[in-house]
Design an enzyme around this catalytic site. Structure first.
Site, mmCIF file in Angstrom:
data_model
loop_
_atom_site.group_PDB
_atom_site.id
_atom_site.type_symbol
_atom_site.label_atom_id
_atom_site.label_comp_id
_atom_site.label_asym_id
_atom_site.label_seq_id
_atom_site.Cartn_x
_atom_site.Cartn_y
_atom_site.Cartn_z
ATOM 1 N N GLN A 92 2.449 -2.964 -16.818
ATOM 2 C CA GLN A 92 2.347 -3.537 -15.749
ATOM 3 C C GLN A 92 4.354 -2.748 -14.745
ATOM 4 O OE1 GLN A 92 1.744 -7.154 -13.502
ATOM 5 N NE2 GLN A 92 2.247 -6.335 -11.405
ATOM 6 N N HIS A 98 -1.405 -5.491 -7.883
ATOM 7 C CA HIS A 98 -2.739 -3.717 -7.461
ATOM 8 C C HIS A 98 -3.934 -4.238 -8.521
ATOM 9 C CE1 HIS A 98 0.866 -3.108 -9.402
ATOM 10 N NE2 HIS A 98 0.643 -1.957 -10.122
ATOM 11 N N LEU A 99 -4.765 -3.610 -7.756
ATOM 12 C CA LEU A 99 -5.343 -2.870 -8.502
ATOM 13 C C LEU A 99 -5.866 -1.678 -8.221
ATOM 14 C CD1 LEU A 99 -6.327 -5.681 -7.684
ATOM 15 C CD2 LEU A 99 -9.097 -4.785 -7.060
HETATM 16 P P1 AMP Z 1 1.253 -0.628 -12.596
HETATM 17 O O1 AMP Z 1 1.887 0.619 -14.185
HETATM 18 O O2 AMP Z 1 -0.079 -1.558 -13.440
HETATM 19 O O3 AMP Z 1 2.550 -1.493 -12.167
HETATM 20 O O4 AMP Z 1 1.193 0.511 -11.432
HETATM 21 C C1 AMP Z 1 2.184 0.920 -10.312
HETATM 22 C C2 AMP Z 1 1.534 2.134 -9.769
HETATM 23 O O5 AMP Z 1 2.565 2.370 -9.149
HETATM 24 C C3 AMP Z 1 1.731 2.970 -10.438
HETATM 25 O O6 AMP Z 1 0.874 4.172 -10.868
HETATM 26 C C4 AMP Z 1 2.788 4.126 -10.173
HETATM 27 O O7 AMP Z 1 2.947 5.434 -10.553
HETATM 28 C C5 AMP Z 1 2.971 3.737 -8.460
HETATM 29 N N1 AMP Z 1 3.885 3.965 -7.630
HETATM 30 C C6 AMP Z 1 4.819 3.654 -7.863
HETATM 31 N N2 AMP Z 1 5.558 4.216 -6.918
HETATM 32 C C7 AMP Z 1 4.782 4.106 -5.370
HETATM 33 C C8 AMP Z 1 5.019 4.803 -4.185
HETATM 34 N N3 AMP Z 1 6.159 5.227 -3.630
HETATM 35 N N4 AMP Z 1 3.687 5.431 -3.962
HETATM 36 C C9 AMP Z 1 2.610 4.884 -4.280
HETATM 37 N N5 AMP Z 1 2.408 4.831 -5.113
HETATM 38 C C10 AMP Z 1 3.659 4.881 -6.328
#
Ligand code: AMP
Length: 112
Positions: A92, A98-99
């Site tokens: 994470q 988030h999903l």
């Molecule tokens: P996680 O690694 O499970 O915490 O997933 C976080 C996700 O958020 C990653 O897939 C990123 O690419 C995505 N993310 C980060 N910043 C943004 C943003 N500004 N808009 C859309 N997705 C984002």
């Protein structure tokens, strides 16, 4: 404050695919599949492990939103993957529950 809080506040743009009182869903900025949508609660819960039994309706709603978004995006027939990364070992990177809803290609198991 996380990047998702800033999206919720409208400070950062996002390609929104769904919104209701409790949930916002938008395309991931760094997609790992042809379709990669994030479904987040508007309430800032850092991790799945921070939820309690009383959050069951919200968690169920998040899954139901994932199902409907996948359906709307044409993923239901071929299938898709829903992922929740939790904490450091879970990979994470954004501390706002988030999903990930990913589809449009086959996925392998185990995910690595
Ligand atoms: P996680 O690694 O499970 O915490 O997933 C976080 C996700 O958020 C990653 O897939 C990123 O690419 C995505 N993310 C980060 N910043 C943004 C943003 N500004 N808009 C859309 N997705 C984002």
């Amino acid at each position: 404050m996380t990047v998702f809080d800033r999206i919720l506040k409208g400070e950062i743009p996002a390609k929104v695919v769904f919104e209701d009182e409790q949930v916002l869903a938008f395309h991931d900025v760094n997609p790992q599949a042809p379709i990669h949508v994030l479904v987040i609660p508007k309430r800032a819960i850092p991790r799945l492990s921070d939820t309690v039994d009383a959050d069951a309706p919200l968690l169920g709603h998040l899954l139901g939103c994932a199902r409907e978004i996948a359906k709307q995006l044409g993923l239901s027939e071929d299938g898709y993957r829903v992922v929740v990364n939790v904490g450091i070992d879970g990979g994470q990177s954004v501390e706002h529950l988030h999903l990930h809803v990913m589809g449009g290609r086959p996925f392998v198991w185990p995910p690595g």
